[in-house]
Design a protein around this motif. Structure first.
Motif, PDB file in Angstrom:
ATOM      1  N   ARG A 237      10.050 -22.904  -6.379  1.00 16.73           N
ATOM      2  CA  ARG A 237       8.766 -22.541  -5.798  1.00 16.73           C
ATOM      3  C   ARG A 237       9.009 -21.688  -4.557  1.00 16.73           C
ATOM      4  O   ARG A 237       9.945 -21.937  -3.792  1.00 16.73           O
ATOM      5  N   PHE A 238       8.146 -20.706  -4.358  1.00 17.56           N
ATOM      6  CA  PHE A 238       8.353 -19.808  -3.219  1.00 17.56           C
ATOM      7  C   PHE A 238       7.065 -19.090  -2.867  1.00 17.56           C
ATOM      8  O   PHE A 238       6.120 -19.017  -3.655  1.00 17.56           O
ATOM      9  N   TRP A 239       7.064 -18.564  -1.633  1.00 19.06           N
ATOM     10  CA  TRP A 239       6.021 -17.633  -1.217  1.00 19.06           C
ATOM     11  C   TRP A 239       6.464 -16.234  -1.613  1.00 19.06           C
ATOM     12  O   TRP A 239       7.646 -15.898  -1.504  1.00 19.06           O
ATOM     13  N   ILE A 240       5.511 -15.425  -2.050  1.00 18.68           N
ATOM     14  CA  ILE A 240       5.839 -14.038  -2.378  1.00 18.68           C
ATOM     15  C   ILE A 240       4.757 -13.122  -1.823  1.00 18.68           C
ATOM     16  O   ILE A 240       3.559 -13.410  -1.920  1.00 18.68           O
ATOM     17  N   TRP A 241       5.197 -12.065  -1.218  1.00 13.58           N
ATOM     18  CA  TRP A 241       4.310 -11.011  -0.699  1.00 13.58           C
ATOM     19  C   TRP A 241       4.575  -9.742  -1.494  1.00 13.58           C
ATOM     20  O   TRP A 241       5.720  -9.296  -1.609  1.00 13.58           O
ATOM     21  N   LEU A 242       3.526  -9.157  -2.059  1.00 17.51           N
ATOM     22  CA  LEU A 242       3.601  -7.845  -2.694  1.00 17.51           C
ATOM     23  C   LEU A 242       2.952  -6.835  -1.761  1.00 17.51           C
ATOM     24  O   LEU A 242       1.842  -7.080  -1.260  1.00 17.51           O
ATOM     25  N   PRO A 243       3.597  -5.702  -1.507  1.00 15.41           N
ATOM     26  CA  PRO A 243       2.991  -4.694  -0.623  1.00 15.41           C
ATOM     27  C   PRO A 243       1.613  -4.261  -1.116  1.00 15.41           C
ATOM     28  O   PRO A 243       1.305  -4.325  -2.308  1.00 15.41           O
ATOM     29  N   ARG A 244       0.792  -3.823  -0.206  1.00 12.18           N
ATOM     30  CA  ARG A 244      -0.582  -3.459  -0.537  1.00 12.18           C
ATOM     31  C   ARG A 244      -0.668  -2.342  -1.575  1.00 12.18           C
ATOM     32  O   ARG A 244      -1.630  -2.260  -2.339  1.00 12.18           O
ATOM     33  N   ASP A 245       0.327  -1.457  -1.582  1.00 12.93           N
ATOM     34  CA  ASP A 245       0.319  -0.344  -2.530  1.00 12.93           C
ATOM     35  C   ASP A 245       1.150  -0.643  -3.774  1.00 12.93           C
ATOM     36  O   ASP A 245       1.487   0.280  -4.522  1.00 12.93           O
ATOM     37  N   TYR A 246       1.462  -1.904  -4.011  1.00 12.94           N
ATOM     38  CA  TYR A 246       2.345  -2.266  -5.133  1.00 12.94           C
ATOM     39  C   TYR A 246       1.848  -1.694  -6.450  1.00 12.94           C
ATOM     40  O   TYR A 246       2.638  -1.174  -7.245  1.00 12.94           O
ATOM     41  N   ALA A 247       0.568  -1.784  -6.735  1.00  9.53           N
ATOM     42  CA  ALA A 247       0.014  -1.339  -8.021  1.00  9.53           C
ATOM     43  C   ALA A 247      -0.539   0.084  -7.965  1.00  9.53           C
ATOM     44  O   ALA A 247      -1.225   0.520  -8.898  1.00  9.53           O
ATOM     45  N   ARG A 248      -0.246   0.803  -6.884  1.00  8.46           N
ATOM     46  CA  ARG A 248      -0.792   2.160  -6.736  1.00  8.46           C
ATOM     47  C   ARG A 248       0.269   3.237  -6.890  1.00  8.46           C
ATOM     48  O   ARG A 248      -0.053   4.431  -6.841  1.00  8.46           O
TER      49      ARG A 248
END
Length: 247
Positions: A51-62
């Motif tokens: 289990r973990f925390w994950i951060w995806l950058p705001r532009d990940y899907a752009r």
């Protein structure tokens, strides 16, 4: 079945020429965000039983560009089943406070009484690379105290996993660090640390340099075990991690 002349012309090379641009266009498409995650938000996730925390950058899907990955390993006090504890120090705390990282950030949690296992971390990295739009040449790691030890041992056991590490108040085995001579190190420690003495960390960095590796150690005068507060406030740390790339 008899093929006519037009069908015969559509041989494998011809089909490849027709489909190659389509395949290239698909490869260049922005990635989709996995279920349960959100770009620009720190979310809980689980892979490989971790289990973990994950951060995806705001532009990940752009954008179609692959993203650098930073893995953070917490200290002994954050072990357990309450994932919120992982946010008390370091990068996950900074992100929770509103700092937007230009990288994928993954912060796993250890169970009570466990230590960071290089084999388990390697499996997690492989699983992350298989599911996320990660640049495999720009995977780096940092950790504090028990997590600092974990980073040194991971890089020693799997020197091709990480492009660089930034261990804080945790050291490795000087007799084994030659195996990770291709992994640059930016380390931190307090000179008044009575929990994890600074001398073995100095010896570890010196051994890596002697083996031909690149390593720096920032020693904070008058600072005890909490060298992670100044370390993770170092404005040069994140840019340094993001600049590292395996050759």
């Amino acid at each position: 079945m008899t093929l006519n002349r037009r069908q015969l012309l559509l041989t494998t090379p011809a089909l490849t020429a027709l489909t190659a641009p389509l395949l290239g266009a698909c490869a260049a498409m922005p990635p989709t965000v996995p279920d349960g995650l959100a770009a620009g938000e720190q979310r809980a996730w689980e892979l490989e039983g971790q289990r973990f925390w994950i951060w995806l950058p705001r532009d990940y899907a752009r954008t179609s560009a692959r993203w650098p990955l930073v893995i953070f390993l917490h200290g002994s006090g954050e072990r357990g089943t309450d994932l919120q504890k992982v946010k008390v120090h370091g990068p996950p705390k900074l992100v929770a406070q509103g700092q937007a990282w230009p990288a994928i950030l993954v912060c796993p949690q250890l169970e009570d009484g466990r230590r960071w296992d290089p084999e388990r971390l390697h499996r997690l990295l492989v699983a992350l690379q298989a599911r996320l739009h990660i640049d495999p040449q720009r995977c780096t790691g940092t950790g504090l105290s028990l997590g600092g030890f974990g980073m040194w041992h991971w890089a020693t056991a799997y020197p091709r996993d990480l492009a660089a590490i930034a261990p804080v108040c945790g050291f490795g085995d000087p007799a084994k660090v030659a195996a990770m001579r291709a992994v640059p190190v930016r380390a931190y420690h307090g000179d008044q640390d009575t929990v994890v003495p600074v001398a073995p960390h100095v010896a570890c960095v010196d051994a890596l340099r002697a083996a031909g590796g690149q390593a720096s150690l920032t020693i904070y005068p008058g600072v005890g075990h909490d060298s992670w507060t100044p370390a993770y406030n170092d404005p040069e740390l994140l840019p340094w991690l993001l600049a590292q790339k395996q050759t």
